[in-house]
Design an enzyme around this catalytic site. Structure first.
Site, PDB file in Angstrom:
ATOM      1  N   ASP A   7      58.424  45.735  64.791  1.00 24.89           N
ATOM      2  CA  ASP A   7      58.238  45.565  66.220  1.00 24.89           C
ATOM      3  C   ASP A   7      59.118  46.616  66.907  1.00 24.89           C
ATOM      4  O   ASP A   7      60.018  47.190  66.286  1.00 24.89           O
ATOM      5  CB  ASP A   7      58.649  44.139  66.605  1.00 24.89           C
ATOM      6  CG  ASP A   7      58.590  43.891  68.103  1.00 24.89           C
ATOM      7  OD1 ASP A   7      57.561  44.238  68.722  1.00 24.89           O
ATOM      8  OD2 ASP A   7      59.563  43.358  68.651  1.00 24.89           O
ATOM      9  N   ASP A   9      60.216  46.609  70.861  1.00 25.63           N
ATOM     10  CA  ASP A   9      61.125  46.160  71.918  1.00 25.63           C
ATOM     11  C   ASP A   9      62.061  45.064  71.430  1.00 25.63           C
ATOM     12  O   ASP A   9      61.632  44.079  70.821  1.00 25.63           O
ATOM     13  CB  ASP A   9      60.310  45.652  73.111  1.00 25.63           C
ATOM     14  CG  ASP A   9      59.400  46.738  73.670  1.00 25.63           C
ATOM     15  OD1 ASP A   9      59.893  47.837  73.921  1.00 25.63           O
ATOM     16  OD2 ASP A   9      58.192  46.472  73.832  1.00 25.63           O
ATOM     17  N   ASP A 179      62.037  40.425  66.634  1.00 27.90           N
ATOM     18  CA  ASP A 179      62.986  39.562  67.347  1.00 27.90           C
ATOM     19  C   ASP A 179      62.329  38.351  68.004  1.00 27.90           C
ATOM     20  O   ASP A 179      63.018  37.460  68.483  1.00 27.90           O
ATOM     21  CB  ASP A 179      63.653  40.367  68.474  1.00 27.90           C
ATOM     22  CG  ASP A 179      62.659  40.669  69.593  1.00 27.90           C
ATOM     23  OD1 ASP A 179      62.803  40.108  70.704  1.00 27.90           O
ATOM     24  OD2 ASP A 179      61.716  41.435  69.363  1.00 27.90           O
TER      25      ASP A 179
END
Length: 217
Positions: A7, A9, A179
């Site tokens: 991922d 961001d 996250d």
């Protein structure tokens, strides 16, 4: 060799490239700063809670690009990535990328942000393979609409499986670093899920599933 999926961001970078791009558009005078950034914060709060309809965010965030050429946008994205995004790269993330490269793994960034942002950032990280939200161009100008399946939640899984077929790749031994609770559908697909600075929902799930939890700075 395996696939190492990341991922973007709040995983590779300490921030959200789409929200930071909204701030950049405000500096450029492309939007009314106060009202646009207030709306951006409102929608991103929904994302953090796992309640965002990505179609709504994209319709909002792409509205300032309508009628602008891809070249005009690319011209301002390059310095934005250099000045705003590069200082936000997690040093632990860049070391992790280097470790996977040394192992001969193929690296893929998959993100729920617009492709023109994600690809520009990936280039700075020397990552060639990117899946992100594709945007419609009409005669070289942005229409404000997206194309195809959005790389968000289950859409990441769908796009990834299409990409695997096209590339002749598979998920055997694959890693995925994220996250966000929004990435649980994809984390559950790989042999080696890796949770990075997780939100509370993802942290709880990772603890129950005995997934490694990484603290990147």
């Amino acid at each position: 060799m395996a696939l190492a999926i990341f991922d973007l961001d709040e995983t590779l970078i300490h921030g959200d490239c789409a929200s930071l791009w909204s701030e950049e558009m405000a500096k450029l005078g492309w939007v009314d700063a106060e009202s646009f950034l207030d709306k951006d914060r409102e929608l991103m709060a929904l994302y953090a809670e796992g309640k965002l309809a990505m179609e709504d965010y994209m319709a909002f965030s792409l509205s300032p690009l309508v009628g602008r050429s891809a070249e005009e946008v690319a011209f301002v994205v390059e310095p934005y990535v250099e000045d705003v995004i590069e200082p936000l790269f997690y040093s632990d993330a860049t070391r992790c990328l280097a470790t996977h490269r040394q192992a001969g793994d193929r690296i893929l960034i998959i993100s729920a942000s617009a492709h023109f942002l994600v690809s520009a950032i990936a280039a700075r990280l020397n990552v060639d393979d990117v899946l992100a939200i594709d945007l419609e161009l009409q005669h070289g100008h942005y229409s404000g609409r997206t194309q195809g399946v959005l790389t968000y939640r289950e859409g990441k899984v769908n796009r990834l499986h299409t990409w695997l077929q096209e590339q002749g790749e598979c998920l055997d031994g694959a890693y995925f670093y994220s996250d966000s609770r929004n990435d649980l559908p994809l984390l559950q697909q790989v042999d080696n899920p890796r949770v990075v600075n997780p939100d509370p929902v993802l942290r709880e799930h990772a603890q129950h599933a005995n997934w490694p939890i990484l603290s990147w700075r």
